[in-house]
Motif scaffolding. Structure first.
Motif: not given
Ligand code: GLP
Length: 265
Positions: A125-135, A186-196
């Motif tokens: 799909a071309g990767g994630v533009d913005v990923q929201i995360l909790g912790i 973790v590697g997959t998540i880190l490929e998102s272009r922006r993480i919040v």
């Protein structure tokens, strides 16, 4: 990392929603790829985005969404599945095409193969533009528990007793909480272009302090976010309470706000 210390969850939701809105508008006709998370932390942001959709015409019609994780053993329509959670708390209330809401299939006959399929689908799909995360209170992101490889891909994971107990509030008893999940790595998540990443409350303070100021380590998987160039952290005072450099982050934030208001004049 950009750290925003906000007075309450509603103020935090507006900051996170601004970043999502920008991603949607910047993507234009191509549509944005949104990375969605479950748990209670992103819910005020979803409520704010729903409000902007209803009252301000913010449209998600061209967007697509990928969830972080799903419990193994729960079909998509199960009351406690993450797929259902995201429908009820967000996507059913906006104009995002429901066929464009993707999640790992927790009921797949071969969960390991399903994890690989899902990882590839995000890439295709071309990767994630913005990923929201909790912790998680133990520093997990998605369901990447302590000890996870910091370059892991989407895979089958086992939940810690701490996570099972934290998440049991959604179930009648801890015995009903699935013990395994499919989670983006973790590697997959880190490929998102922006993480919040957003968090609130004293019970997240240790994980936040480790994530922002601790050594990068599999003991606290969220510390790997230090290796990403575009991470925004939105936390309340309680979640920020163990940050050694909290005053410095507040100072930086004031400088930035002053700069952007000067630029706007
Ligand atoms: C679950 C989810 C995580 C989430 C965490 C914290 O374990 N897999 O994605 O960040 O819960 O949830 P909450 O925001 O409710 O504290």
């Amino acid at each position: 990392m950009q750290i925003h210390i906000v007075p309450d969850a509603d103020a935090g939701a507006r900051v996170v929603a601004d970043l999502f809105e920008r991603a949607v508008r910047d993507a234009g006709d191509q549509g944005a790829t949104l990375g969605l998370a479950t748990g209670s932390s992103p819910v005020p942001t979803y409520a704010e985005l729903i409000r902007r959709h209803r009252e301000e015409g913010l449209s998600f019609a061209r967007s697509r969404a990928y969830l972080l994780d799903e419990y193994i053993g729960l079909p998509a329509d199960h009351e406690q599945s993450y797929h259902r959670f995201i429908r009820e708390n967000f996507v059913d209330h906006i104009d995002l095409d429901s066929a464009q809401v993707h999640s790992p299939d927790g009921a797949a006959a071969d969960p390991a193969a399903e994890a690989v399929r899902y990882d590839q689908a995000i890439q295709q799909a071309g990767g994630v533009d913005v990923q929201i995360l909790g912790i998680g209170s133990n520093g997990h992101i998605g369901f990447n528990e302590p000890g996870s490889s910091l370059v892991s891909r989407t895979r089958v994971v086992g939940l810690t007793p701490q996570t099972i107990s934290d998440n049991s509030r959604y179930f009648t008893s801890a015995d009903e909480v699935p013990v395994r999940a499919i989670s983006q790595g973790v590697g997959t998540i880190l490929e998102s272009r922006r993480i919040v990443l957003t968090a609130s409350g004293e019970h997240k303070a240790e994980a936040i302090a480790q994530m922002v100021e601790g050594a990068v380590s599999a003991r606290w998987p969220a510390t790997m976010l230090q290796m990403h160039p575009d991470v925004v952290v939105v936390i309340d005072e309680a979640a920020a309470s163990r940050l050694e450099l909290a005053d410095y982050y507040r100072h930086l934030h004031t400088l930035e706000t002053e700069q952007s208001s000067t630029a706007a004049r």
